[in-house]
Design a protein around this motif. Structure first.
Motif: not given
Ligand code: ADP
Ligand code: MG
Ligand code: MG
Length: 887
Positions: A586-588, A645-654, A658-668
C-alpha cells in the motif's frame, strides 16, 4: 552522637531497631545480627553503618575520631568473645572486612579475609593451631587479597607467581602445597608487593584494618559498582556498610570446608537443598571458580554422575546441622535463603544469609509452592514475584522438536535459550550489539569487569565455574541464559578462535545455548512461543483477582492481537493506524495521497486505501471479539512515508504518472525543520479532513460488518492524537460522528463507539477540563508527553541520558519509567480536570510506561481505568497492577 557501629555475635542482643535495619547496617550486617540473635553460630563482629559510608564519601574520605573510638570499642567485643587480640604475636585474632549494601550486589564490591596477619602473627597462628601449613596458606591469601583490594596491585602478578611455584615443584592443586612451599611463596609475594608499592607490605595490623575499611567504602564508587547500579536501578546515595568479623577457617585440613547453599533450587524453584562446597578451602575459592566445587547433597551428586563426595556423605554431622539451619531460616524469613557457611574442624559457622536471587521460573514456583505450604499467603505470593523478571519467561524457547547439533554440555546455570555470534570479550560484545548483532559471550570464566558485556549478550558460556560462580549468579540476576563450567571449551584469545570438543570455531560463528539443560549447540536452533501454563498461569489468576485496573495491549496486527489475548489482554489500548500504511502493497497509494496536488488527488489515493484499512480493522475486531479497541487516527509527520532514493521515486512515478522531478519537488516542499512538533497528529485531520474521514469510514464499516457477521457487539474507540485545544477535538469529533451516521445509515447497522483523545501535550493536560467536553476518554500518550514536557527528544536522548542517570539528575530513564514528579503532575491534573467535566470519562495510559511496574503503580494511585502495554508485557502489567492494588 549517633551510633555508627553495631556489634553482633557472642550472645549479645540489641533492642535498637537500627541494628537490624538493612538501610542502616546493610543486608549482610542486619542478617548476621538476626541470625546470631536466633541462636545460630555466627562469628562475632561489628558493622559500620551505611550512613557513615555516605558521610565518608561526601566529606572527602576521612574518618572521624568518633568513628575510630567506636571501632576500637567494637573490636574489643570481638576480642573478648573470641579470647584473642588483633596483632597479638602469640595468639592473634584474624578478621574479615566485608562490604554489605542494602541489597546484594554480587561480586561488585570488596572483601578482605585473614586480616591481622604479619610476619610475627603468622608464627603465633601456626603455634596455636598446630598447623603451619594452614598459617602460611592464610598469610599468602591475605597478602594477595589485601594487595588487590586495598593496595590496587594487579592480582595477576600473584597468580602467576603461584602457577610458577607449582610448576617448579611439579604440583597440580593448591591443596598439595606444603607449609614450606607457602612460606617461600609468601616471601615472593611480599617482594612483589614491595616492588609495586615502593614500600614494604604493611605489617601494622591497625593500618591494615583501616586500609580495608577505606577500600570497602571506596568500592561503592568503583566503576563496576556504578555500572551494576545503573543496570539494576540502585540509587548511588545508599552507600555500603562495612562488616568486620572474626575469621573462622575452612582451610584447616580435611575436616574443614566452605560452601554456599540455597534452601531451594534457585534455577528451577524445586524444594530441594541446593549448593556447592569445597573441602579445605576459604570462601572465595568457591565463587571464583579456581577449583571446581563439589555437590552439597548425595542426590545432586548422583544426578550429575559426579565422583567427589557430597557434603552429605563426607561430613554427615556438619551437614545435618546445616540442614537444620536451612529449615529454621526459611521459617524465620518466610523465603528461600541463599547461605554462606564455613566448617572449621567439624563445627559449622554461618557467614551470611539473604533472600536468594532466583530465576523467574523459580520465583513463580516458590511463590505458588510456599503459598500451598502455608508459609506465605496469596497476597504475599503475588508481591513476591518481580514483574519485570517475567520477561525471561515471555520469550521464545528452543523447539524441543528442532534438530540440535550438540557440541558439548555444561552446567545449566541460568535458564532460557539464546542464539548469537560468538564473542570472546565484554567490549567486543558491547560493540557488536551496538551495531545490531546478537552475541554469545564466551569466556574461560567471568569477572565483575565483564558485566557490561554480559548485559549486552543474549547468553553467556564459560569454560570454568560452578552454579554459584560469578557468571551464574550475575546471569540469573539479569535473566540472561548461561551455561557455565563447560570444560570442553578452550579459547585462544590471540587467534580469537576456540575449540569446543573436537570442533574448531572462531569469533563470529553462531552458537545456541540451552540454559535449561546446559547444552551448547552449533548454529541457530528453531524456537517456539511461550505460554502461560503451570505456576505462571496460577499466579496470573491470583493477580487478576486482586487488581482493579484493566490491562490492554498496544497492537495493530491480528497476530499481535492474538498473542496479547493469550497473555490476557482485555482490549486494545493503542492501535497505530500508520503502521498499516508502511505495508509494501500500500505504500505507493499512501505516497500518492501525500504527494497529490489537491484534495481531489488525495481522495483518489484514499479511495484505494479504504478497502485495505477496512480489511485491517475487520481482522482486528474479529480477533478481539467484543473487547474494546482504541484506534488512533493517523499521527506521524507525512514525510515519514516519502520515497527514499531514486529507485523508489522512479517506481512511484510509474504508479502515479507524475514525473520524478515533480515528485521530488513535492517531497522537498514537505520538509520540516522539527517534524515532531510539525504537521502531524490531529493537525493532519484539521488540514486534510478527507484522510481522517477515510479512516473513520474504514473503522465503522469494518465494525458494522463484523457485528453483523458475528452477532456480537464491536466496540471501537476512535482516538484523535496530539490535541492541544478543545476546538480541535470538537471539529474532529463532529467529523467522526458524521461519518459514523453515514455508515450506520448505509449499512442499516449501528454499533456503540466512543470518541476521545490522547493527552500528550502539556497544553492538553492543562486544558483537560475543556477538552473533556468533547472527549469520552483520555489516553495518556506518555512517550510524547515526556518528550514535550521535558523538551527532550526520545530519539536523540541516548547520548546524554546515561550520564544524567549516573549523576542522579534523573533516578531512571524517563522514557522507560515515568517521571512521576514532573510528567506525573500533568497526568494527575488532567485526570482531575477531565473527571470534573465528565464524571465517567474513561482514563488509560498507552505509552511505553504502561508496561513498567513503577509507572503502573502511579497509574493505580492516580485512579486510571486501564494500562496498555505491548503484547509481551501484558502479563507483567497484570502482575504489576495487582501488586499496585495490594500495596
Ligand atoms: P560477597 O559479598 O562478595 O559474598 P563476603 O563478604 O560474603 O563477600 O565474603 C565472601 C566469602 O568470604 C564468604 O562467603 C565467606 O566464605 C568468606 N568469609 C567472609 N568472612 C569470613 C569470616 N569471618 N570467616 C571465614 N570466611 C569468611
Ligand atoms: Mg557473601
Ligand atoms: Mg504521540
Amino acid at each position: 552522637m549517633t551510633q555508627t557501629v553495631y556489634t553482633f555475635g557472642g550472645g549479645v542482643k540489641t533492642d535498637d531497631p537500627r541494628a537490624k535495619d538493612k538501610t542502616i547496617t546493610g543486608g549482610k550486617g542486619a542478617n548476621l545480627t538476626e541470625m546470631s540473635e536466633i541462636g545460630l553460630p555466627v562469628p562475632p563482629g561489628f558493622t559500620i553503618t551505611t550512613e557513615e559510608c555516605v558521610r565518608y564519601l561526601n566529606e572527602g574520605a576521612d574518618f572521624s575520631d568518633d568513628l575510630r573510638a567506636q571501632v576500637r570499642e567494637a573490636l574489643g567485643h570481638i576480642e573478648a568473645t573470641v579470647g584473642k587480640t588483633l596483632g597479638d604475636a602469640s595468639d592473634p585474632l584474624l578478621v574479615s572486612v566485608r562490604s554489605g549494601a542494602r541489597v546484594s550486589m554480587p561480586g561488585m564490591m570488596d572483601t578482605v579475609l585473614n586480616l591481622g596477619l604479619n610476619d610475627a602473627t603468622v608464627a603465633g597462628l601456626a603455634a596455636t593451631s598446630g598447623d603451619e601449613r594452614f598459617a602460611w596458606d592464610s598469610y599468602r591469601r591475605f597478602i594477595q587479597m589485601y594487595s588487590d583490594v586495598v593496595l590496587g596491585i594487579d592480582h595477576g602478578l600473584f597468580e602467576e607467581a603461584l602457577e610458577i611455584a607449582k610448576e617448579d615443584k611439579g604440583l597440580y592443586a593448591d591443596t598439595e602445597m606444603e607449609a614450606d612451599d607457602w612460606k617461600e611463596l609468601v616471601a615472593e609475594y611480599k617482594s612483589i608487593a614491595e616492588e609495586e608499592l615502593g614500600r614494604p607490605f604493611p605489617q601494622d595490623v591497625t593500618e591494615q584494618l583501616w586500609g580495608a575499611i577505606k577500600a570497602v567504602f571506596d568500592s561503592w564508587d568503583s566503576d563496576r559498582a556504578k555500572v551494576y547500579r545503573r543496570l539494576n536501578d540502585i540509587p548511588g546515595d545508599w552507600g555500603t556498610a562495612v562488616n568486620v568479623q572474626a575469621m573462622v577457617f575452612g582451610n584447616m585440613g580435611d575436616s574443614s570446608a566452605t560452601g554456599v547453599a540455597f534452601t531451594r533450587d534457585p534455577a528451577t524453584g524445586e524444594k530441594a537443598y541446593y549448593g556447592e562446597w569445597l573441602v579445605n578451602a576459604q570462601g572465595e575459592d568457591v565463587v571464583a571458580g579456581i577449583r571446581t566445587p563439589q555437590y552439597l547433597t548425595k542426590a545432586a551428586r548422583e544426578a550429575a554422575n559426579a565422583k567427589p563426595l557430597s557434603m552429605e556423605e563426607a561430613m554427615p554431622e556438619a551437614y545435618a546441622q546445616l540442614a537444620d539451619v536451612f529449615e529454621l531460616l526459611e521459617k524465620h524469613y518466610c523465603d528461600m535463603q541463599d547461605i554462606e557457611f564455613t566448617v572449621q574442624q567439624g563445627k559449622l559457622w554461618m557467614l551470611q544469609t539473604r533472600s536468594g536471587k532466583r530465576t523467574a521460573k523459580a520465583a513463580l514456583k516458590m511463590a505458588v509452592d510456599m503459598a500451598g505450604e502455608g508459609l506465605i499467603d496469596e497476597k504475599t505470593a503475588i508481591l513476591r514475584v518481580d514483574p519485570m523478571a517475567l520477561d525471561q519467561l515471555l520469550h521464545p524457547t528452543l523447539d524441543p522438536e528442532a534438530k540440535r547439533d550438540v557440541l558439548t554440555s555444561g552446567l545449566p546455570a541460568s535458564p532460557g535459550a539464546a542464539s548469537g555470534k560468538i564473542v570472546l570479550d565484554a567490549d567486543t560484545a558491547e560493540n557488536w550489539v551496538a551495531r545490531g548483532e546478537k552475541v554469545i559471550l564466551v569466556r574461560v570464566e567471568t569477572s565483575p569487569e565483564d558485566i557490561h558485556g554480559m548485559h549486552a549478550a543474549q547468553g553467556i558460556l564459560t569454560a570454568r565455574g560452578g552454579m554459584t560462580s560469578h557468571a551464574a549468579v550475575v546471569a540469573r540476576g539479569m535473566g540472561r541464559c548461561c551455561v557455565s563450567g563447560a570444560s570442553a571449551v578452550s579459547i585462544d584469545m590471540k587467534a580469537r578462535t576456540l575449540k569446543i570438543g573436537s570442533r574448531d570455531l572462531k569469533e563470529g560463528d553462531t552458537l545456541t545455548l540451552d540454559g535449561g539443560n546446559g547444552q551448547v549447540m552449533a548454529g541457530e536452533v528453531a524456537t517456539i512461543e511461550p505460554e502461560l501454563a503451570g505456576d505462571f498461569g496460577v499466579l496470573m489468576e491470583w493477580a487478576d483477582r486482586h487488581r482493579r485496573m484493566k490491562v490492554r495491549t498496544n497492537a495493530e496486527t491480528p497476530a499481535d492481537c492474538q498473542m496479547a489475548r493469550q497473555f490476557g489482554a482485555e482490549g486494545i489500548g493503542l492501535c497505530r493506524t500508520e503502521h498499516m500504511f508502511f505495508d509494501a502493497a500500500r505504500i505507493s497509494a499512501v505516497r500518492q495521497m501525500i504527494l497529490a496536488e489537491d484534495e481531489k488527488g488525495r481522495r483518489e489515493a484514499l479511495a484505494k486505501l479504504l478497502p485495505e484499512q477496512r480489511a485491517d480493522f475487520k481482522s482486528i475486531f474479529e480477533v478481539m471479539a467484543g473487547l474494546p479497541c482504541t484506534i488512533r487516527l493517523l499521527d506521524p509527520p507525512l514525510h515519514e512515508f516519502l520515497p527514499h532514493g531514486d529507485a523508489e521515486f522512479e517506481e512511484l512515478a510509474n504508479v502515479t504518472g507524475y514525473g520524478v522531478d515533480h515528485l521530488k519537488r513535492r517531497a522537498g516542499e514537505l520538509h520540516e525543520f522539527n517534524p515532531m512538533l510539525g504537521h502531524r497528529g490531529c493537525r493532519l485531520g484539521i488540514t486534510f479532513p478527507e484522510i481522517y474521514e477515510m479512516q473513520a469510514r474504514a473503522i465503522f464499516e469494518a465494525a458494522c460488518e463484523v457485528a453483523k457477521e458475528s452477532g456480537e457487539p464491536v466496540v471501537p474507540e476512535v482516538m484523535i492524537p496530539l490535541v492541544a485545544t478543545g476546538r480541535e477535538l470538537e471539529l474532529l469529533k463532529a467529523l467522526v460522528d458524521r461519518v459514523a451516521q453515514e455508515v450506520f445509515a448505509d449499512t442499516a447497522c449501528e454499533v456503540e463507539y466512543l470518541v476521545g483523545t490522547m493527552i500528550e501535550l502539556p497544553r492538553a493536560a492543562l486544558m483537560a477540563g475543556e477538552i473533556a467536553e468533547h472527549a469520552m476518554f483520555f489516553s495518556f500518550g506518555t512517550n510524547d508527553l515526556t518528550q514535550t514536557t521535558l523538551g527532550v527528544s526520545r530519539d536523540d536522548s541516548a547520548r546524554f541520558l546515561a550520564p544524567y542517570v549516573d549523576k542522579g539528575i534523573f533516578a531512571r530513564d524517563p522514557f522507560v519509567s515515568l517521571d512521576i514528579e514532573g510528567v506525573g503532575q500533568l497526568v494527575q491534573m488532567a485526570a482531575e480536570r477531565g473527571r470534573a467535566t465528565r464524571g465517567d470519562i474513561k482514563l488509560g495510559i498507552c505509552g511505553e510506561h504502561g508496561g513498567d511496574p513503577a509507572s503502573i503503580q502511579f497509574c493505580e494511585e492516580t485512579g486510571l481505568d486501564y494500562v496498555s502495554a505491548s503484547p509481551y508485557r501484558v502479563p507483567i502489567a497484570r502482575l504489576a497492577a495487582a501488586q499496585a492494588a495490594l500495596r
